[in-house]
Scaffold this motif. Structure first.
Motif, PDB file in Angstrom:
ATOM      1  N   PRO A 290       0.826  -1.208   0.000  1.00 51.31           N
ATOM      2  CA  PRO A 290       0.000   0.000   0.000  1.00 51.31           C
ATOM      3  C   PRO A 290       0.861   1.259   0.000  1.00 51.31           C
ATOM      4  CG  PRO A 290      -0.055  -1.054   2.146  1.00 51.31           C
ATOM      5  CD  PRO A 290       0.707  -1.971   1.232  1.00 51.31           C
ATOM      6  N   LEU A 291       0.421   2.271  -0.740  1.00 56.34           N
ATOM      7  CA  LEU A 291       1.163   3.523  -0.831  1.00 56.34           C
ATOM      8  C   LEU A 291       0.804   4.491   0.293  1.00 56.34           C
ATOM      9  CD1 LEU A 291       0.907   4.068  -4.676  1.00 56.34           C
ATOM     10  CD2 LEU A 291       2.810   3.132  -3.385  1.00 56.34           C
ATOM     11  N   ILE A 292      -0.390   4.334   0.868  1.00 49.56           N
ATOM     12  CA  ILE A 292      -0.855   5.230   1.930  1.00 49.56           C
ATOM     13  C   ILE A 292      -1.085   4.403   3.183  1.00 49.56           C
ATOM     14  CG2 ILE A 292      -2.667   6.820   2.656  1.00 49.56           C
ATOM     15  CD1 ILE A 292      -3.237   7.317  -0.283  1.00 49.56           C
ATOM     16  N   LYS A 293      -0.597   4.895   4.303  1.00 54.01           N
ATOM     17  CA  LYS A 293      -0.836   4.206   5.575  1.00 54.01           C
ATOM     18  C   LYS A 293      -1.606   5.155   6.485  1.00 54.01           C
ATOM     19  CE  LYS A 293       3.146   1.233   5.290  1.00 54.01           C
ATOM     20  NZ  LYS A 293       4.359   0.748   5.921  1.00 54.01           N
ATOM     21  N   PHE A 294      -2.725   4.711   7.014  1.00 53.60           N
ATOM     22  CA  PHE A 294      -3.550   5.507   7.903  1.00 53.60           C
ATOM     23  C   PHE A 294      -3.255   5.104   9.345  1.00 53.60           C
ATOM     24  CE2 PHE A 294      -5.853   5.419   3.902  1.00 53.60           C
ATOM     25  CZ  PHE A 294      -6.094   6.760   3.725  1.00 53.60           C
ATOM     26  N   PRO A 295      -3.305   6.063  10.279  1.00 57.18           N
ATOM     27  CA  PRO A 295      -3.041   5.717  11.677  1.00 57.18           C
ATOM     28  C   PRO A 295      -4.178   4.888  12.256  1.00 57.18           C
ATOM     29  CG  PRO A 295      -3.723   7.995  11.499  1.00 57.18           C
ATOM     30  CD  PRO A 295      -3.571   7.479  10.094  1.00 57.18           C
ATOM     31  N   LYS A 296      -3.843   4.066  13.239  1.00 54.44           N
ATOM     32  CA  LYS A 296      -4.854   3.261  13.941  1.00 54.44           C
ATOM     33  C   LYS A 296      -5.576   4.185  14.918  1.00 54.44           C
ATOM     34  CE  LYS A 296      -3.206  -0.908  12.682  1.00 54.44           C
ATOM     35  NZ  LYS A 296      -3.864  -1.720  11.771  1.00 54.44           N
ATOM     36  N   ARG A 297      -6.871   4.320  14.761  1.00 56.82           N
ATOM     37  CA  ARG A 297      -7.627   5.250  15.609  1.00 56.82           C
ATOM     38  C   ARG A 297      -8.619   4.530  16.510  1.00 56.82           C
ATOM     39  NH1 ARG A 297      -8.628  10.124  11.305  1.00 56.82           N
ATOM     40  NH2 ARG A 297      -6.450  10.649  11.121  1.00 56.82           N
ATOM     41  N   GLN A 298      -8.511   3.226  16.612  1.00 55.04           N
ATOM     42  CA  GLN A 298      -9.463   2.496  17.439  1.00 55.04           C
ATOM     43  C   GLN A 298      -9.213   2.728  18.928  1.00 55.04           C
ATOM     44  OE1 GLN A 298      -7.884  -0.396  15.347  1.00 55.04           O
ATOM     45  NE2 GLN A 298      -9.405  -0.417  13.728  1.00 55.04           N
ATOM     46  N   ASP A 299      -7.964   2.981  19.319  1.00 50.66           N
ATOM     47  CA  ASP A 299      -7.634   3.140  20.735  1.00 50.66           C
ATOM     48  C   ASP A 299      -7.856   4.563  21.239  1.00 50.66           C
ATOM     49  OD1 ASP A 299      -6.887   0.504  20.613  1.00 50.66           O
ATOM     50  OD2 ASP A 299      -4.770   0.960  20.256  1.00 50.66           O
ATOM     51  N   ILE A 300      -8.073   5.526  20.349  1.00 50.16           N
ATOM     52  CA  ILE A 300      -8.259   6.916  20.748  1.00 50.16           C
ATOM     53  C   ILE A 300      -9.683   7.112  21.246  1.00 50.16           C
ATOM     54  CG2 ILE A 300      -8.257   9.311  19.950  1.00 50.16           C
ATOM     55  CD1 ILE A 300      -6.222   8.465  17.831  1.00 50.16           C
ATOM     56  N   GLN A 301      -9.812   7.737  22.431  1.00 49.66           N
ATOM     57  CA  GLN A 301     -11.140   7.993  22.983  1.00 49.66           C
ATOM     58  C   GLN A 301     -11.738   9.215  22.303  1.00 49.66           C
ATOM     59  OE1 GLN A 301     -10.886   8.437  27.170  1.00 49.66           O
ATOM     60  NE2 GLN A 301     -10.231   6.338  27.530  1.00 49.66           N
ATOM     61  N   ARG A 302     -12.996   9.093  21.923  1.00 47.76           N
ATOM     62  CA  ARG A 302     -13.677  10.218  21.290  1.00 47.76           C
ATOM     63  C   ARG A 302     -14.391  11.035  22.359  1.00 47.76           C
ATOM     64  NH1 ARG A 302     -16.175   7.496  15.840  1.00 47.76           N
ATOM     65  NH2 ARG A 302     -14.205   6.706  15.097  1.00 47.76           N
ATOM     66  N   PRO A 303     -14.235  12.354  22.333  1.00 52.42           N
ATOM     67  CA  PRO A 303     -14.896  13.179  23.352  1.00 52.42           C
ATOM     68  C   PRO A 303     -16.397  13.263  23.103  1.00 52.42           C
ATOM     69  CG  PRO A 303     -13.785  14.561  21.763  1.00 52.42           C
ATOM     70  CD  PRO A 303     -13.427  13.140  21.431  1.00 52.42           C
ATOM     71  N   ASN A 304     -17.118  13.488  24.164  1.00 54.81           N
ATOM     72  CA  ASN A 304     -18.553  13.717  24.078  1.00 54.81           C
ATOM     73  C   ASN A 304     -18.769  15.078  23.416  1.00 54.81           C
ATOM     74  OD1 ASN A 304     -21.257  14.006  24.444  1.00 54.81           O
ATOM     75  ND2 ASN A 304     -21.235  13.741  26.671  1.00 54.81           N
ATOM     76  N   ALA A 305     -19.752  15.179  22.548  1.00 51.76           N
ATOM     77  CA  ALA A 305     -19.981  16.433  21.821  1.00 51.76           C
ATOM     78  C   ALA A 305     -20.309  17.577  22.780  1.00 51.76           C
ATOM     79  CB  ALA A 305     -21.104  16.254  20.811  1.00 51.76           C
ATOM     80  N   GLY A 306     -21.099  17.318  23.797  1.00 54.03           N
ATOM     81  CA  GLY A 306     -21.445  18.356  24.768  1.00 54.03           C
ATOM     82  C   GLY A 306     -20.229  18.863  25.511  1.00 54.03           C
ATOM     83  N   GLU A 307     -19.362  17.938  25.924  1.00 55.49           N
ATOM     84  CA  GLU A 307     -18.145  18.335  26.631  1.00 55.49           C
ATOM     85  C   GLU A 307     -17.218  19.138  25.723  1.00 55.49           C
ATOM     86  OE1 GLU A 307     -16.359  14.795  28.097  1.00 55.49           O
ATOM     87  OE2 GLU A 307     -18.078  14.270  29.344  1.00 55.49           O
ATOM     88  N   ALA A 308     -17.128  18.732  24.459  1.00 59.26           N
ATOM     89  CA  ALA A 308     -16.266  19.455  23.520  1.00 59.26           C
ATOM     90  C   ALA A 308     -16.771  20.876  23.298  1.00 59.26           C
ATOM     91  CB  ALA A 308     -16.186  18.703  22.199  1.00 59.26           C
ATOM     92  N   LEU A 309     -18.094  21.048  23.183  1.00 61.05           N
ATOM     93  CA  LEU A 309     -18.648  22.391  22.990  1.00 61.05           C
ATOM     94  C   LEU A 309     -18.430  23.272  24.213  1.00 61.05           C
ATOM     95  CD1 LEU A 309     -21.966  21.595  21.103  1.00 61.05           C
ATOM     96  CD2 LEU A 309     -19.941  22.729  20.202  1.00 61.05           C
TER      97      LEU A 309
END
Length: 99
Positions: free
Chosen positions: A17-36
């Motif tokens: 493969p020519l493009i490698k994407f980072p593994k994002r499964q371990d990253i916690q996603r913030p709650n939308a309300g908290e981010a706002l």
């Protein structure tokens, strides 16, 4: 047909493969309300209104030249005219593409 017979000296390399994407499964996603809330806290005190314009707005003036008319469009050579649209093409565009 035997492919080895066509190119006996060529080895098939595995696809890399020519493009490698980072593994994002371990990253916690913030709650939308908290981010706002965090955004509002960090941005609100620092925001300032835009500075008023130093000069008044200039009215738009029409471009000089002859305005388009049906006669001027009909005088164009065929290669510069729009091609006519079929009714099926107009319906296709109006409904937003394939169903």
């Amino acid at each position: 047909m035997d492919t080895n017979r066509l190119c006996p000296n060529r080895a098939v390399r595995p696809r890399a493969p020519l493009i490698k994407f980072p593994k994002r499964q371990d990253i916690q996603r913030p709650n939308a309300g908290e981010a706002l809330k965090a955004f509002a806290v960090n941005v609100a005190p620092h925001s300032t209104p835009p500075p008023p314009s130093s000069r008044p707005p200039v009215p738009l003036t029409p471009v000089s030249g002859t305005p388009d008319s049906l006669a001027s469009i009909q005088l164009l050579p065929a290669r510069y005219r729009r091609r006519p649209m079929a009714a099926e093409e107009m319906e296709y565009i109006q409904r937003g593409g394939p169903e």
